[in-house]
Design a protein around this motif. Structure first.
Motif, short mmCIF file in Angstrom:
data_model
loop_
_atom_site.label_atom_id
_atom_site.label_comp_id
_atom_site.label_asym_id
_atom_site.label_seq_id
_atom_site.Cartn_x
_atom_site.Cartn_y
_atom_site.Cartn_z
N PHE A 135 -8.08 -9.50 -3.60
CA PHE A 135 -6.85 -8.71 -3.74
C PHE A 135 -6.93 -7.43 -2.93
O PHE A 135 -5.97 -7.03 -2.26
CB PHE A 135 -6.61 -8.37 -5.21
N LEU A 136 -8.09 -6.77 -2.98
CA LEU A 136 -8.24 -5.50 -2.29
C LEU A 136 -8.20 -5.65 -0.78
O LEU A 136 -7.68 -4.78 -0.07
CB LEU A 136 -9.55 -4.82 -2.73
N ALA A 137 -8.73 -6.77 -0.28
CA ALA A 137 -8.68 -7.00 1.17
C ALA A 137 -7.23 -7.08 1.64
O ALA A 137 -6.86 -6.50 2.66
CB ALA A 137 -9.43 -8.29 1.51
N LEU A 138 -6.39 -7.78 0.88
CA LEU A 138 -4.98 -7.88 1.23
C LEU A 138 -4.27 -6.54 1.05
O LEU A 138 -3.39 -6.19 1.83
CB LEU A 138 -4.31 -8.94 0.37
N ALA A 139 -4.68 -5.80 0.02
CA ALA A 139 -4.05 -4.50 -0.22
C ALA A 139 -4.34 -3.53 0.92
O ALA A 139 -3.44 -2.87 1.44
CB ALA A 139 -4.55 -3.92 -1.54
N TRP A 140 -5.61 -3.44 1.33
CA TRP A 140 -5.95 -2.56 2.46
C TRP A 140 -5.22 -3.00 3.72
O TRP A 140 -4.73 -2.17 4.49
CB TRP A 140 -7.45 -2.58 2.71
N GLU A 141 -5.16 -4.30 3.95
CA GLU A 141 -4.52 -4.81 5.16
C GLU A 141 -3.02 -4.49 5.17
O GLU A 141 -2.42 -4.32 6.24
CB GLU A 141 -4.73 -6.33 5.27
N SER A 142 -2.42 -4.39 4.00
CA SER A 142 -0.98 -4.14 3.92
C SER A 142 -0.60 -2.75 4.41
O SER A 142 0.54 -2.51 4.78
CB SER A 142 -0.50 -4.31 2.47
N GLY A 143 -1.55 -1.84 4.36
CA GLY A 143 -1.25 -0.46 4.72
C GLY A 143 -1.03 0.42 3.50
O GLY A 143 -0.85 1.64 3.63
N ALA A 144 -1.04 -0.19 2.31
CA ALA A 144 -0.88 0.57 1.07
C ALA A 144 -2.24 1.05 0.56
O ALA A 144 -3.29 0.55 0.98
CB ALA A 144 -0.21 -0.30 0.01
N GLN A 145 -2.22 2.00 -0.35
CA GLN A 145 -3.44 2.49 -1.01
C GLN A 145 -3.68 1.65 -2.25
O GLN A 145 -2.87 1.62 -3.16
CB GLN A 145 -3.28 3.96 -1.39
N PRO A 146 -4.83 0.96 -2.33
CA PRO A 146 -5.10 0.13 -3.51
C PRO A 146 -5.52 0.97 -4.72
O PRO A 146 -6.06 2.06 -4.59
CB PRO A 146 -6.26 -0.78 -3.06
N LEU A 147 -5.26 0.40 -5.88
CA LEU A 147 -5.69 0.96 -7.15
C LEU A 147 -5.97 -0.20 -8.08
O LEU A 147 -5.13 -1.09 -8.23
CB LEU A 147 -4.60 1.86 -7.75
N VAL A 148 -7.16 -0.24 -8.68
CA VAL A 148 -7.49 -1.29 -9.64
C VAL A 148 -7.26 -0.75 -11.05
O VAL A 148 -7.79 0.30 -11.42
CB VAL A 148 -8.95 -1.76 -9.51
#
Length: 373
Positions: A145-158
């Motif tokens: 999930f985090l790999a896709l989140a970083w790739e999206s350009g958004a800031q991830p949060l778990v």
């Protein structure tokens, strides 16, 4: 919905743009300027359903047809979170005429054999990954999930949901630490919608723009969305006792205005989370491995059995967990294969490269056995 019922309603005595609560700003206004001269209205897509979409405009929510913005490229279809130019009042049906360029997009690969990408949310600032604390933590899934989140350009949060089911604060802190080691540079927050623990912190983060809520069925996304909204807007169903999995309560992606500021896109539970051209994102998730790789003797080191491999040395010393390296290899291979499916030349190069590295690794292992034999 009438215009007067919209959050942040515009009146002659107010200078607040009616779309500001939905994320409208000066940059979007500049992007829309060419279409304003054509008499079109700006709006944000709050829901898409079977070729039609709900668009919030300065005149309220309008139902619009997407017939004129249905490209062959599935990456360019209308998605929840898009900013669009829509017909003014008077036409029936009304149409979305164009999409404004996206700032960010959360994309996964589909499960189809056509190797297509699927956009889950557009123009997102925060990607909130919901992980339930009702069973063993699936760290590999979190990394995906985090790999896709970083790739999206958004800031991830778990967000570790259902924290009230954890017996004590010490155990919860250990669970948070386990995820933090898997998510370098990503905030990890324990949250309970039942008790309100952590909800205020999450609301403060979400107030800073557009957030998308992601996770598998049963992760408590709809319950968490209701807690952030302060009312029972999203349908909630109990998790199955047999396997701890949830039923799909959210079937479409919906954009909702939060009372404390910001907007939230709630998504259906995701069974599959395939990578889609996410090499940069994978690199950010495994930042410590990428850093070690820069210290390897060979630039094209595969971290299998090569001499002078800093990654393997870190594994042998116990600093780098074997699970992390295995997960890194798996996601990198998967991502390379997804990209290669759409590029025949790259596919051939990858096969040749894998064979070469496999032979080199085998030779290195045999030489190592000879030295110790």
């Amino acid at each position: 919905m009438s215009f007067s019922s919209l959050p942040g309603s515009f009146s002659s005595s107010s200078s607040v743009h009616p779309l500001q609560p939905y994320g409208w700003d000066a940059d979007w206004e500049a992007e829309f300027a060419p279409f304003a001269g054509q008499g079109l209205l700006p709006g944000r897509v709050v829901r898409v359903d079977r070729g039609l979409c709900d668009v919030v405009t300065s005149a309220g929510i309008v139902r619009a047809d997407t017939e004129f913005v249905v490209p062959r490229d599935p990456m360019k279809v209308v998605c929840t979170g898009d900013w669009v130019a829509v017909d003014p009042a008077g036409g029936d049906p009304r149409y979305v005429r164009t999409l404004l360029p996206r700032r960010t997009a959360f994309v996964r690969s589909t499960s189809s054999k056509r190797s297509e990408g699927q956009i889950l949310a557009a123009n997102v600032d925060h990607a909130i990954v919901a992980v339930p604390l009702t069973g063993d933590l699936d760290l590999g899934r979190i990394e995906r999930f985090l790999a896709l989140a970083w790739e999206s350009g958004a800031q991830p949060l778990v967000v570790l949901t259902k924290a009230d089911l954890v017996p004590d604060a010490v155990t919860l802190s250990y669970l948070v630490q386990d995820v933090e080691t898997t998510a370098p540079g990503v905030p990890v927050l324990g949250v309970s919608a039942a008790t309100g623990e952590g909800v205020d912190v999450l609301a403060a983060v979400a107030a800073g723009g557009t957030s998308v809520l992601l996770g598998q069925s049963g992760a408590g996304k709809s319950t968490l969305a209701n807690a952030l909204l302060g009312e029972e807007v999203m349908d909630v169903r109990a998790t199955r006792d047999v396997d701890g999995k949830g039923r799909h309560t959210t079937t479409t992606r919906n954009l909702l205005v939060l009372p404390g500021g910001g907007v939230l896109i709630d998504t259906p539970g995701l069974r599959g989370v395939g990578l889609w051209d996410a090499q940069t994102g994978v690199g950010q998730v495994f930042a410590e491995i990428e850093e070690l790789a820069g210290q390897c003797r060979f630039q094209d080191c595969a971290h299998i059995a090569e001499p002078g491999c800093a990654v393997l040395a870190s594994v042998e010393s116990g600093e780098l967990p074997v699970r992390r390296l295995d997960s890194y290899r798996k996601l990198m291979r998967e991502n390379q294969w997804i990209v290669a499916k759409t590029d025949a030349r790259l596919r051939t190069e990858l096969r040749r490269d894998w064979k070469r590295k496999g032979a080199e690794g085998k030779a290195a292992m045999e030489a190592k056995r000879g030295r110790w034999g």
